[in-house]
Motif scaffolding. Structure first.
Motif, PDB file in Angstrom:
ATOM      1  N   MET A  91      15.605  84.001  28.844  1.00 51.47           N
ATOM      2  CA  MET A  91      16.722  83.335  28.395  1.00 51.47           C
ATOM      3  C   MET A  91      16.555  81.944  28.163  1.00 51.47           C
ATOM      4  O   MET A  91      16.073  81.118  29.351  1.00 51.47           O
ATOM      5  CB  MET A  91      17.988  83.490  29.500  1.00 51.47           C
ATOM      6  CG  MET A  91      19.189  83.013  29.083  1.00 51.47           C
ATOM      7  SD  MET A  91      20.615  83.137  30.146  1.00 51.47           S
ATOM      8  CE  MET A  91      20.584  84.942  30.197  1.00 51.47           C
TER       9      MET A  91
ATOM     10  N   ASN B 104      23.034  80.127  27.911  1.00 51.76           N
ATOM     11  CA  ASN B 104      23.737  81.555  27.905  1.00 51.76           C
ATOM     12  C   ASN B 104      25.107  81.353  27.168  1.00 51.76           C
ATOM     13  O   ASN B 104      26.212  81.769  27.797  1.00 51.76           O
ATOM     14  CB  ASN B 104      23.802  82.263  29.102  1.00 51.76           C
ATOM     15  CG  ASN B 104      24.329  83.765  29.207  1.00 51.76           C
ATOM     16  OD1 ASN B 104      24.018  84.512  28.157  1.00 51.76           O
ATOM     17  ND2 ASN B 104      24.783  84.359  30.128  1.00 51.76           N
TER      18      ASN B 104
ATOM     19  N   SER C 137      22.063  82.017  39.418  1.00 47.51           N
ATOM     20  CA  SER C 137      22.412  82.871  38.272  1.00 47.51           C
ATOM     21  C   SER C 137      21.719  84.351  38.583  1.00 47.51           C
ATOM     22  O   SER C 137      20.873  84.540  39.398  1.00 47.51           O
ATOM     23  CB  SER C 137      21.612  82.584  37.119  1.00 47.51           C
ATOM     24  OG  SER C 137      21.495  83.555  35.986  1.00 47.51           O
ATOM     25  N   ASP C 138      22.258  85.356  37.948  1.00 46.96           N
ATOM     26  CA  ASP C 138      21.786  86.862  38.258  1.00 46.96           C
ATOM     27  C   ASP C 138      20.414  87.132  37.489  1.00 46.96           C
ATOM     28  O   ASP C 138      19.692  87.856  37.696  1.00 46.96           O
ATOM     29  CB  ASP C 138      22.873  87.778  38.049  1.00 46.96           C
ATOM     30  CG  ASP C 138      24.080  87.549  38.903  1.00 46.96           C
ATOM     31  OD1 ASP C 138      23.940  87.352  39.941  1.00 46.96           O
ATOM     32  OD2 ASP C 138      25.305  88.196  38.497  1.00 46.96           O
ATOM     33  N   HIS C 139      20.479  86.101  36.577  1.00 45.06           N
ATOM     34  CA  HIS C 139      19.132  86.124  35.570  1.00 45.06           C
ATOM     35  C   HIS C 139      17.876  85.854  36.001  1.00 45.06           C
ATOM     36  O   HIS C 139      18.005  84.737  36.899  1.00 45.06           O
ATOM     37  CB  HIS C 139      19.338  85.898  34.135  1.00 45.06           C
ATOM     38  CG  HIS C 139      20.495  86.427  33.643  1.00 45.06           C
ATOM     39  ND1 HIS C 139      20.499  87.472  32.835  1.00 45.06           N
ATOM     40  CD2 HIS C 139      21.835  85.882  33.377  1.00 45.06           C
ATOM     41  CE1 HIS C 139      21.797  87.802  32.288  1.00 45.06           C
ATOM     42  NE2 HIS C 139      22.717  86.552  32.340  1.00 45.06           N
ATOM     43  N   ARG C 140      16.917  86.260  35.869  1.00 39.68           N
ATOM     44  CA  ARG C 140      15.558  85.944  36.312  1.00 39.68           C
ATOM     45  C   ARG C 140      14.670  85.548  35.624  1.00 39.68           C
ATOM     46  O   ARG C 140      13.605  84.449  35.614  1.00 39.68           O
ATOM     47  CB  ARG C 140      14.803  86.841  37.205  1.00 39.68           C
ATOM     48  CG  ARG C 140      15.445  87.180  38.498  1.00 39.68           C
ATOM     49  CD  ARG C 140      15.580  86.443  39.630  1.00 39.68           C
ATOM     50  NE  ARG C 140      17.118  85.524  39.656  1.00 39.68           N
ATOM     51  CZ  ARG C 140      17.144  84.643  39.985  1.00 39.68           C
ATOM     52  NH1 ARG C 140      16.540  83.604  40.009  1.00 39.68           N
ATOM     53  NH2 ARG C 140      18.446  84.377  40.269  1.00 39.68           N
ATOM     54  N   ASP C 141      14.855  85.385  34.112  1.00 41.58           N
ATOM     55  CA  ASP C 141      13.796  84.805  33.065  1.00 41.58           C
ATOM     56  C   ASP C 141      14.426  83.865  32.419  1.00 41.58           C
ATOM     57  O   ASP C 141      15.255  83.959  31.494  1.00 41.58           O
ATOM     58  CB  ASP C 141      13.275  86.293  32.090  1.00 41.58           C
ATOM     59  CG  ASP C 141      12.510  87.215  33.037  1.00 41.58           C
ATOM     60  OD1 ASP C 141      11.743  86.875  33.857  1.00 41.58           O
ATOM     61  OD2 ASP C 141      12.796  88.554  32.746  1.00 41.58           O
ATOM     62  N   PHE C 142      14.006  82.738  32.423  1.00 41.09           N
ATOM     63  CA  PHE C 142      14.520  81.565  31.956  1.00 41.09           C
ATOM     64  C   PHE C 142      13.348  80.730  31.268  1.00 41.09           C
ATOM     65  O   PHE C 142      12.346  80.599  31.792  1.00 41.09           O
ATOM     66  CB  PHE C 142      15.386  80.529  32.842  1.00 41.09           C
ATOM     67  CG  PHE C 142      16.724  81.002  33.233  1.00 41.09           C
ATOM     68  CD1 PHE C 142      17.779  80.762  32.715  1.00 41.09           C
ATOM     69  CD2 PHE C 142      16.534  81.846  34.432  1.00 41.09           C
ATOM     70  CE1 PHE C 142      18.999  81.567  33.141  1.00 41.09           C
ATOM     71  CE2 PHE C 142      17.816  82.266  34.741  1.00 41.09           C
ATOM     72  CZ  PHE C 142      18.928  82.087  34.177  1.00 41.09           C
TER      73      PHE C 142
END
Length: 90
Positions: free
Chosen positions: A1, A21, A53-58
């Motif tokens: 992301m 996002n 955040s719940d996402h891990r790929d930034f």
């Protein structure tokens, strides 16, 4: 992301902004701050958002060469916000 950061100065204002996002986070900082300070503050704010955040790929994108150089510099005198960023990283 992708995460886009920008710190900027306008007449009498120093502001920071992050685009994460489809969300725009924009906030002022003290008018006595430099453009460099705004750049590293907005990077720190983006990283703090990423941490919760719940996402891990930034991927964090910045247009500030001086901010990037300060993060990779091995000098003993670093900006306090750069130190905070480095502590998050480790």
């Amino acid at each position: 992301m992708p995460v886009y950061t920008d710190g900027y100065m306008t007449e009498g204002h120093v502001d920071c902004g992050d685009f994460i996002n489809d969300i725009i986070l924009s906030f002022p900082v003290h008018s006595s701050m430099s453009a460099f300070s705004a750049e590293v503050i907005t990077i720190l704010a983006a990283l703090q958002h990423i941490l919760v955040s719940d996402h891990r790929d930034f991927y964090v994108y910045t247009d500030s060469k001086s901010a990037l150089e300060s993060l990779y510099s091995f000098t003993g005198h670093r900006h306090p916000t750069v130190m905070e960023i480095l502590l998050i990283k480790n």
